[in-house]
Write an enzyme that holds these catalytic residues in place. Structure first.
Site, PDB file in Angstrom:
ATOM      1  N   PHE A 174      -2.778  -7.322  -5.179  1.00 30.03           N
ATOM      2  CA  PHE A 174      -3.661  -7.525  -4.027  1.00 30.03           C
ATOM      3  C   PHE A 174      -5.097  -7.806  -4.450  1.00 30.03           C
ATOM      4  O   PHE A 174      -5.845  -8.414  -3.692  1.00 30.03           O
ATOM      5  CB  PHE A 174      -3.577  -6.344  -3.066  1.00 30.03           C
ATOM      6  CG  PHE A 174      -2.247  -6.258  -2.367  1.00 30.03           C
ATOM      7  CD1 PHE A 174      -1.581  -7.406  -1.961  1.00 30.03           C
ATOM      8  CD2 PHE A 174      -1.634  -5.037  -2.136  1.00 30.03           C
ATOM      9  CE1 PHE A 174      -0.352  -7.342  -1.326  1.00 30.03           C
ATOM     10  CE2 PHE A 174      -0.407  -4.962  -1.499  1.00 30.03           C
ATOM     11  CZ  PHE A 174       0.242  -6.122  -1.094  1.00 30.03           C
ATOM     12  N   ASP A 175      -5.495  -7.382  -5.639  1.00 30.61           N
ATOM     13  CA  ASP A 175      -6.768  -7.848  -6.187  1.00 30.61           C
ATOM     14  C   ASP A 175      -6.736  -9.360  -6.361  1.00 30.61           C
ATOM     15  O   ASP A 175      -7.689 -10.066  -6.030  1.00 30.61           O
ATOM     16  CB  ASP A 175      -7.059  -7.181  -7.531  1.00 30.61           C
ATOM     17  CG  ASP A 175      -7.849  -5.892  -7.406  1.00 30.61           C
ATOM     18  OD1 ASP A 175      -8.605  -5.748  -6.426  1.00 30.61           O
ATOM     19  OD2 ASP A 175      -7.731  -5.027  -8.286  1.00 30.61           O
TER      20      ASP A 175
END
Length: 392
Positions: A174-175
């Site tokens: 998700f980064d």
């Protein structure tokens, strides 16, 4: 702009200046993509450096490979924003930049006059991108770690075997997704600025990016009222779709429609499976997936995974062996994707930029910088800019 900081490529973002006050992964990944595309990216770090410089092992020549993965093509300067002179330099950068990107905690930059309201008033031409963990409302106080977003979004709850307690992804996914969303938002704001002449604030956060990135799984609940569950390597909507045991090891078979299944059944020597009412359609295969698995694996035991991959690909059936990272890089090289690109005079091996342009190139001109490596050149560039434009 002086040539000492300019891009050596004719990239699509030539002439765009990015003041990068982000750290760790989401922001640096976004700014590396921008730098690869020709933007001049100035990486601003604290005197202690980006956290990922110390995220070791693994290392290459005493440098963390984590840091090397997302900081190619950047010019580095270390600034202590609590120092009056360094803060003045930071504002000089904002005055010169087209894009300002940061991932400070909400409100953390206000004391330096670099919060969204202050930036909009003082630098109305600037595109200001903020990355947070959980937004600026009720989640403003929550730290923005990818693992927390994986847990809070539901990704961990749907990852792993049914009897497990859930599992994180093998990368800070998700980064990366948030970094991509930040890049898209920045490019959109730059395009709009061409029409209006004004910058704007672009806000992205890990949680919203996670829920968007979970696509069909989030939609299952939002649109269908279904709460997805852990299914191991199975797909909630497709069968056969996952790993299946061959004679030596599993191989991946990814059947997306009935025609592909018919070709699979034929390749396995049991074309009658495609006419069996339990397996003829995708809903039927889903309803009888365990019985189907047993049928397929009975026939897959006749050959090795690599032999099946060769045969099934020849029949246009989506499939793959399960590779290690090393094997994945080697496979990408074998099929002509040139996955490893040396960066800078140091020829630091880095992973290829994911986009190919038919006319414009991408750059690998500069290796990931050492801490404060370009401070002198950056200060000279700012001084030269002020002298020629009257900016202060």
């Amino acid at each position: 702009m002086t040539t000492s900081l300019g891009s050596s490529s004719s990239g699509v973002l030539d002439g765009i200046v990015v003041a990068d006050f982000s750290r760790v992964l989401a922001g640096p990944y976004a700014t590396m993509l921008l730098a690869d595309m020709g933007a001049t990216v100035i990486k601003v770090e604290s005197p202690g450096g980006d956290d990922t410089r110390a995220w070791q092992p693994p290392v290459r020549d005493d440098q963390a490979t984590y840091f090397l993965s997302v900081n190619r093509n950047k010019h580095a300067i270390a600034l202590d924003l609590k120092d009056e002179d360094d803060l003045a330099t930071a504002h000089q950068l904002l005055a010169k930049a087209d894009v300002f990107i940061e991932n400070w905690k909400p409100g953390g930059l206000a004391k330096f006059g670099m919060d969204p309201d202050s930036v909009a008033e003082r630098y109305p031409q600037l595109v200001h991108a903020s990355i947070t963990g959980f937004g600026t409302a009720g989640g403003a106080h929550l730290p923005g770690y990818d693992l927390l977003a994986q847990a809070a979004s539901g990704l961990m709850d749907i990852t792993g075997e049914p009897e497990s307690h859930g599992q994180k992804a093998g990368v800070a996914i998700f980064d990366v997704v948030t970094g991509l969303h930040a890049t898209v938002g920045i490019l959109g704001a730059l395009q709009e600025r061409q029409r209006s002449g004004k910058g704007q604030h672009v806000a992205v956060n890990l949680m919203s990016s996670a829920l968007s990135g979970l696509v069909n799984q989030t939609s299952a609940f939002v649109a269908g009222g279904v709460v997805p569950t852990r299914m191991g390597n199975d797909h909630p909507s497709l069968a056969p779709y996952g790993p299946f045991a061959a004679a030596d090891q599993p191989l991946i078979i990814a059947v997306g429609n009935d025609n592909q299944f018919r070709r699979l059944a034929t390749a396995l020597g049991v074309p009658e499976l495609a006419d069996d009412e339990r397996f003829a359609t995708n809903p039927g295969r889903n309803a009888h997936r365990e019985l189907l698995r047993a049928e397929l694996e009975t026939h897959l035991q006749a050959k090795s995974a690599s032999a099946w991959v060769e045969e099934l690909r020849a029949a246009h059936i989506p499939c793959s062996e399960v590779f290690t990272i090393a094997q994945g890089v080697e496979f990408a090289d074998e099929i002509g994707l040139e996955p490893v690109q040396p960066a800078g005079e140091e020829a630091i091996p880095t992973v290829k930029h994911p986009i190919d342009y038919s006319r414009s190139g991408v750059s690998y001109a500069k290796a990931p910088p050492k801490l404060n490596a370009d401070a002198e050149a950056i200060r000279a560039w700012l001084h030269d800019t002020a002298a020629h434009t009257g900016r202060r």
